[in-house]
Design a protein around this motif. Structure first.
Motif, short mmCIF file in Angstrom:
data_model
loop_
_atom_site.label_atom_id
_atom_site.label_comp_id
_atom_site.label_asym_id
_atom_site.label_seq_id
_atom_site.Cartn_x
_atom_site.Cartn_y
_atom_site.Cartn_z
N GLY A 167 10.35 -20.90 33.05
CA GLY A 167 10.38 -20.79 31.58
C GLY A 167 11.84 -20.83 31.07
O GLY A 167 11.86 -20.54 29.81
N GLU A 168 12.83 -20.70 31.83
CA GLU A 168 14.21 -20.58 31.27
C GLU A 168 14.56 -19.34 30.52
O GLU A 168 15.33 -19.47 29.74
N ARG A 169 13.93 -18.30 31.14
CA ARG A 169 14.01 -16.91 30.62
C ARG A 169 14.57 -15.90 31.57
O ARG A 169 14.81 -14.67 31.10
N ALA A 170 15.00 -16.45 32.81
CA ALA A 170 15.59 -15.47 33.73
C ALA A 170 16.87 -14.73 33.30
O ALA A 170 17.23 -13.73 33.77
N TRP A 171 17.78 -15.31 32.37
CA TRP A 171 18.88 -14.64 31.95
C TRP A 171 18.63 -13.75 30.91
O TRP A 171 19.48 -12.64 30.80
N LEU A 172 17.08 -13.54 30.29
CA LEU A 172 17.01 -12.57 29.54
C LEU A 172 16.03 -11.25 30.36
O LEU A 172 15.79 -10.26 29.77
N ALA A 173 15.22 -11.61 31.36
CA ALA A 173 14.54 -10.64 31.96
C ALA A 173 14.66 -10.76 33.43
O ALA A 173 15.13 -11.43 34.26
N GLU A 174 14.41 -9.52 34.03
CA GLU A 174 14.59 -9.08 35.40
C GLU A 174 13.06 -8.51 35.70
O GLU A 174 12.20 -7.67 35.12
N VAL A 175 12.62 -8.65 37.13
CA VAL A 175 11.41 -8.27 37.58
C VAL A 175 11.87 -7.45 38.71
O VAL A 175 12.23 -7.99 39.73
N ARG A 176 11.53 -6.11 38.87
CA ARG A 176 11.78 -5.23 39.91
C ARG A 176 10.28 -4.85 40.69
O ARG A 176 9.43 -4.65 40.24
N CYS A 177 10.57 -4.64 41.90
CA CYS A 177 9.50 -4.25 42.84
C CYS A 177 9.43 -2.77 42.90
O CYS A 177 10.52 -2.18 43.51
N GLY A 178 8.30 -2.21 42.96
CA GLY A 178 8.21 -0.67 43.40
C GLY A 178 7.14 -0.06 42.14
O GLY A 178 6.60 -0.71 40.97
N GLN A 179 7.24 1.27 42.54
CA GLN A 179 6.24 1.97 41.68
C GLN A 179 6.85 2.53 40.30
O GLN A 179 8.24 2.72 40.34
N ALA A 180 5.93 2.43 39.33
CA ALA A 180 6.76 2.82 37.98
C ALA A 180 7.34 4.17 38.00
O ALA A 180 8.58 4.43 37.40
N ARG A 181 6.72 5.08 38.72
CA ARG A 181 7.25 6.48 38.60
C ARG A 181 8.48 6.83 39.43
O ARG A 181 9.31 7.48 39.14
N ASP A 182 8.89 5.82 40.42
CA ASP A 182 10.11 5.70 41.13
C ASP A 182 11.19 4.87 40.29
O ASP A 182 12.62 5.26 40.38
N LEU A 183 10.96 3.92 39.75
CA LEU A 183 11.74 2.97 38.97
C LEU A 183 12.42 3.34 37.62
O LEU A 183 13.34 3.27 37.29
N ILE A 184 11.20 3.97 36.83
CA ILE A 184 11.67 4.32 35.63
C ILE A 184 12.75 5.31 35.43
O ILE A 184 13.77 5.17 34.84
N PRO A 185 12.89 6.48 36.32
CA PRO A 185 14.04 7.31 36.24
C PRO A 185 15.34 6.70 36.37
O PRO A 185 16.51 6.82 35.73
N ARG A 186 15.45 5.56 37.44
CA ARG A 186 16.54 4.87 37.56
C ARG A 186 16.92 3.97 36.30
O ARG A 186 18.25 3.56 36.25
N ILE A 187 15.70 3.38 35.83
CA ILE A 187 16.26 2.47 34.83
C ILE A 187 16.79 3.30 33.47
O ILE A 187 17.77 2.53 32.77
#
Length: 97
Positions: free
Chosen positions: A58-78
């Motif tokens: 969709g030519e939107r990779a420059w706008l978006a990122e997909v991360r792998c993992g549990q939300a409870r682990d990734l949200i504090p890092r984000i």
């Protein structure tokens, strides 16, 4: 802090992330080199690969990122990376596991 990050919990195949990134693309041109404005979190590594591929198609990779993992682990890092008040939208489309 500027509210610029759209957070998606549960990417599955990336359609929602693609739509969120499409809306964000209308607000800024492609030559602006700011941090990505859509962040999708997904538990299943296979779905992460499919969602990333969908963003590339969709030519939107420059706008978006997909991360792998549990939300409870990734949200504090984000929140540490983007800032505590940087969320514009949170789209919860996950199982809750």
């Amino acid at each position: 802090a500027r509210h610029a990050l759209r957070l998606e919990l549960g990417a599955f195949v990336g359609f929602s992330g693609l739509r969120l990134a499409g809306g964000a693309a209308k607000r800024r041109p492609a030559n602006v080199h700011e941090p990505r404005c859509v962040m999708s979190l997904e538990v299943d590594p296979l779905h992460v690969c499919i969602a990333r591929h969908m963003l590339n198609l969709g030519e939107r990779a420059w706008l978006a990122e997909v991360r792998c993992g549990q939300a409870r682990d990734l949200i504090p890092r984000i929140m540490d990376d983007a800032g505590k008040f940087s969320l514009e939208l949170v789209f919860m489309d996950h199982r809750g596991t």
